[in-house]
Design an enzyme around this catalytic site. Structure first.
Site, PDB file in Angstrom:
ATOM      1  N   ARG A  45      38.050 -43.243  85.852  1.00  0.00           N
ATOM      2  CA  ARG A  45      39.336 -42.953  85.330  1.00  0.00           C
ATOM      3  C   ARG A  45      39.132 -41.522  84.511  1.00  0.00           C
ATOM      4  O   ARG A  45      37.825 -40.983  84.034  1.00  0.00           O
ATOM      5  CB  ARG A  45      39.936 -43.898  84.529  1.00  0.00           C
ATOM      6  CG  ARG A  45      39.092 -44.335  83.312  1.00  0.00           C
ATOM      7  CD  ARG A  45      39.725 -44.943  82.093  1.00  0.00           C
ATOM      8  NE  ARG A  45      40.138 -43.640  81.502  1.00  0.00           N
ATOM      9  CZ  ARG A  45      39.634 -42.702  80.622  1.00  0.00           C
ATOM     10  NH1 ARG A  45      38.383 -42.669  80.505  1.00  0.00           N
ATOM     11  NH2 ARG A  45      40.380 -41.764  79.952  1.00  0.00           N
ATOM     12  N   GLY A  46      40.313 -40.827  84.294  1.00  0.00           N
ATOM     13  CA  GLY A  46      40.197 -39.366  83.201  1.00  0.00           C
ATOM     14  C   GLY A  46      40.182 -38.546  84.502  1.00  0.00           C
ATOM     15  O   GLY A  46      39.437 -38.619  85.541  1.00  0.00           O
ATOM     16  N   ARG A  88      45.791 -42.240  93.047  1.00  0.00           N
ATOM     17  CA  ARG A  88      46.552 -42.019  91.976  1.00  0.00           C
ATOM     18  C   ARG A  88      47.391 -40.664  91.960  1.00  0.00           C
ATOM     19  O   ARG A  88      46.551 -39.680  92.409  1.00  0.00           O
ATOM     20  CB  ARG A  88      45.762 -42.009  90.797  1.00  0.00           C
ATOM     21  CG  ARG A  88      45.004 -43.167  90.407  1.00  0.00           C
ATOM     22  CD  ARG A  88      44.431 -43.179  89.024  1.00  0.00           C
ATOM     23  NE  ARG A  88      45.316 -43.515  87.868  1.00  0.00           N
ATOM     24  CZ  ARG A  88      45.080 -43.292  86.848  1.00  0.00           C
ATOM     25  NH1 ARG A  88      43.829 -43.259  86.301  1.00  0.00           N
ATOM     26  NH2 ARG A  88      46.138 -43.471  85.560  1.00  0.00           N
ATOM     27  N   GLN A 198      42.734 -47.205  76.195  1.00  0.00           N
ATOM     28  CA  GLN A 198      41.649 -46.369  76.601  1.00  0.00           C
ATOM     29  C   GLN A 198      41.283 -45.723  75.149  1.00  0.00           C
ATOM     30  O   GLN A 198      40.284 -45.163  75.018  1.00  0.00           O
ATOM     31  CB  GLN A 198      42.156 -45.117  77.206  1.00  0.00           C
ATOM     32  CG  GLN A 198      42.379 -45.690  78.844  1.00  0.00           C
ATOM     33  CD  GLN A 198      43.897 -46.004  79.200  1.00  0.00           C
ATOM     34  OE1 GLN A 198      44.391 -46.389  78.515  1.00  0.00           O
ATOM     35  NE2 GLN A 198      44.233 -45.674  80.289  1.00  0.00           N
ATOM     36  N   ASP A 239      46.372 -34.557  82.163  1.00  0.00           N
ATOM     37  CA  ASP A 239      46.103 -34.640  83.785  1.00  0.00           C
ATOM     38  C   ASP A 239      46.604 -33.720  84.753  1.00  0.00           C
ATOM     39  O   ASP A 239      46.171 -33.531  85.811  1.00  0.00           O
ATOM     40  CB  ASP A 239      46.635 -36.101  84.283  1.00  0.00           C
ATOM     41  CG  ASP A 239      46.056 -37.220  83.422  1.00  0.00           C
ATOM     42  OD1 ASP A 239      46.129 -37.235  82.115  1.00  0.00           O
ATOM     43  OD2 ASP A 239      44.976 -37.655  84.139  1.00  0.00           O
ATOM     44  N   ASN A 249      50.304 -36.094  80.505  1.00  0.00           N
ATOM     45  CA  ASN A 249      49.167 -36.546  79.812  1.00  0.00           C
ATOM     46  C   ASN A 249      49.522 -37.962  79.654  1.00  0.00           C
ATOM     47  O   ASN A 249      50.525 -38.329  79.733  1.00  0.00           O
ATOM     48  CB  ASN A 249      48.754 -35.975  78.687  1.00  0.00           C
ATOM     49  CG  ASN A 249      47.014 -36.615  78.097  1.00  0.00           C
ATOM     50  OD1 ASN A 249      46.232 -36.844  78.830  1.00  0.00           O
ATOM     51  ND2 ASN A 249      46.855 -36.913  76.873  1.00  0.00           N
ATOM     52  N   LYS A 250      48.636 -38.978  79.260  1.00  0.00           N
ATOM     53  CA  LYS A 250      48.697 -40.397  79.093  1.00  0.00           C
ATOM     54  C   LYS A 250      50.039 -40.626  78.230  1.00  0.00           C
ATOM     55  O   LYS A 250      50.422 -39.986  77.299  1.00  0.00           O
ATOM     56  CB  LYS A 250      47.712 -41.030  78.272  1.00  0.00           C
ATOM     57  CG  LYS A 250      47.753 -42.418  77.942  1.00  0.00           C
ATOM     58  CD  LYS A 250      47.842 -43.312  79.268  1.00  0.00           C
ATOM     59  CE  LYS A 250      46.880 -43.164  80.225  1.00  0.00           C
ATOM     60  NZ  LYS A 250      47.233 -43.661  81.780  1.00  0.00           N
TER      61      LYS A 250
HETATM   62  O1  MRU Z   1      44.980 -43.490  83.011  1.00  0.00           O
HETATM   63  P1  MRU Z   1      43.901 -42.777  82.700  1.00  0.00           P
HETATM   64  O2  MRU Z   1      42.929 -43.390  81.603  1.00  0.00           O
HETATM   65  O3  MRU Z   1      42.939 -41.949  83.802  1.00  0.00           O
HETATM   66  O4  MRU Z   1      44.727 -41.528  81.832  1.00  0.00           O
HETATM   67  C1  MRU Z   1      43.681 -40.517  81.290  1.00  0.00           C
HETATM   68  C2  MRU Z   1      44.255 -39.662  80.502  1.00  0.00           C
HETATM   69  O5  MRU Z   1      45.519 -39.602  80.141  1.00  0.00           O
HETATM   70  C3  MRU Z   1      43.366 -38.485  79.759  1.00  0.00           C
HETATM   71  O6  MRU Z   1      44.006 -38.051  78.221  1.00  0.00           O
HETATM   72  C4  MRU Z   1      43.417 -37.321  80.914  1.00  0.00           C
HETATM   73  O7  MRU Z   1      42.810 -37.731  82.105  1.00  0.00           O
HETATM   74  C5  MRU Z   1      42.601 -36.156  80.121  1.00  0.00           C
HETATM   75  S1  MRU Z   1      40.675 -36.709  80.623  1.00  0.00           S
HETATM   76  C6  MRU Z   1      39.925 -35.057  80.039  1.00  0.00           C
END
Ligand code: MRU
Length: 348
Positions: A45-46, A88, A198, A239, A249-250
């Protein structure tokens, strides 16, 4: 440094991030379907790591179909590519990496190269993408660290570190660089980041690994600490960023940005250009992933809501550019108006 995903002799070895921090389990596979499922379920992830994982995942697919004749090899490559793309929708790095890989296999097919030659070039491309992200992370970290002062308390959300990127990370890279390369004393407040934690599971794990002072707070505590003057800066990853500088972003990032703006706290986004969607103008057009209700209703497989309760679970939100103080990239720190700089970078 933690190694969340590596390519070793025709196999992918990855850290299952759903098991952290209780267990540090590495999985090995030669099957691109395992990688697609790993991305879908957040074992991998990320945003940048999803791109890297998909690039190597495509190499696994190419290996699997290497002995087919060239036209069925081409057909299978389309199907592997489609499977990885469907995992995703929000992080643009997935599509950026697969577009880069696609140029390689489509060109190989057009030139009549053998499938073995195409496989070889694909692995080289995936390695190039990985190396690029590593170097870019280091540059982002170095540029961003200049924005942090001795004694700052930095609030971050979700996980934008080594686990999300490989290498320094973005938001956490900025903090790590300030502490380890510039000897600044920085304290980190890590939002726990419901529903999948996370922040408490991964960011705290990572920062403790690099000996940083980190305290976990529940997502709803940020305003309390900001009102008390206990947050100097907010630094997050992203993202997908649009040409205007709107940032997905998240989920929860937007609320933090509103709070930061109200309390006049600088709000920074650290992001590689591979996360910029040069085809999108505005944040309203970013596809937002809606995940399963049970991620909200359950914790570690146990109900935390009444039986039969329903839930909503958008995984990301969009922070409008007006709430962002600066965007830290490998090309330097971009300040408003963001669209001018992104337009210039697009034209290049
Ligand atoms: O759902 P995830 O854990 O993949 O979400 C990740 C995030 O929102 C991070 O903040 C984002 O990907 C930046 S990673 C450098």
């Amino acid at each position: 440094m933690l190694q969340p995903l590596t390519w070793e002799n025709g196999k992918i070895r990855f850290l299952d991030q759903t098991r952290l921090p209780q267990e540090e389990i590495y999985r090995e596979t030669k099957d691109y379907r395992v990688i697609a499922e790993g991305i879908r379920t957040l074992q991998i992830r990320g945003a940048p790591l999803i791109g890297i994982g998909a690039a190597y995942g495509l190499c696994l697919g190419a290996q699997e179909y290497m002995n087919e004749d060239l036209s069925s090899f081409g057909r299978m490559m389309h199907s592997v590519d489609a499977k990885l793309r469907s995992t995703r929708p929000t992080a643009v790095n997935l599509f950026w990496a697969l577009d880069n890989m696609k140029k390689v296999w489509e060109m190989g097919l057009a030139e009549g190269s053998s499938s073995a030659e195409i496989c070889h070039c694909l692995v080289e491309k995936a390695e190039e993408i990985t190396k690029r992200e590593y170097n870019v992370n280091r540059d982002i970290s170095r540029y961003g660290a200049a924005l942090l002062n001795e004694g700052d308390t930095v609030l971050t959300h979700c996980n934008a570190g080594t686990l999300a990127c490989s290498g320094w990370g973005t938001a956490l890279g900025v903090i790590n660089w300030a502490v380890h390369e510039e000897n600044k004393t920085i304290t980190v407040l890590a939002d726990e980041t419901r529903p999948l934690l996370q922040g408490s599971r991964l960011t705290a794990f990572e920062l403790m690994h690099t000996h940083l002072a980190v305290k976990i707070i529940c997502d709803n505590m940020a305003g309390y600490f900001m009102a008390q003057g206990k947050v100097s800066k907010v630094v997050v990853g992203a993202d997908r960023v649009t040409l205007q500088g709107d940032v997905a972003n998240k989920i929860g990032t937007y609320s933090l940005a509103v709070l930061a703006s109200y309390h006049k706290i600088p709000f920074y986004v650290a992001v590689p250009l591979s996360s910029v969607d040069f085809a999108l103008e505005e944040g309203k057009d970013i596809p937002i992933e809606e995940r399963e209700e049970k991620e909200v209703l359950e914790l570690y497989g146990k109900n935390i809501a009444p039986q039969g309760a329903r839930a909503k679970n958008p995984a990301f939100d969009v922070t409008p550019h007006k709430l962002i103080t600066a965007i830290i990239t490998e090309k330097g720190i971009i300040t408003p108006p963001f669209d001018e700089t992104f337009q210039r970078l697009k034209n290049k």
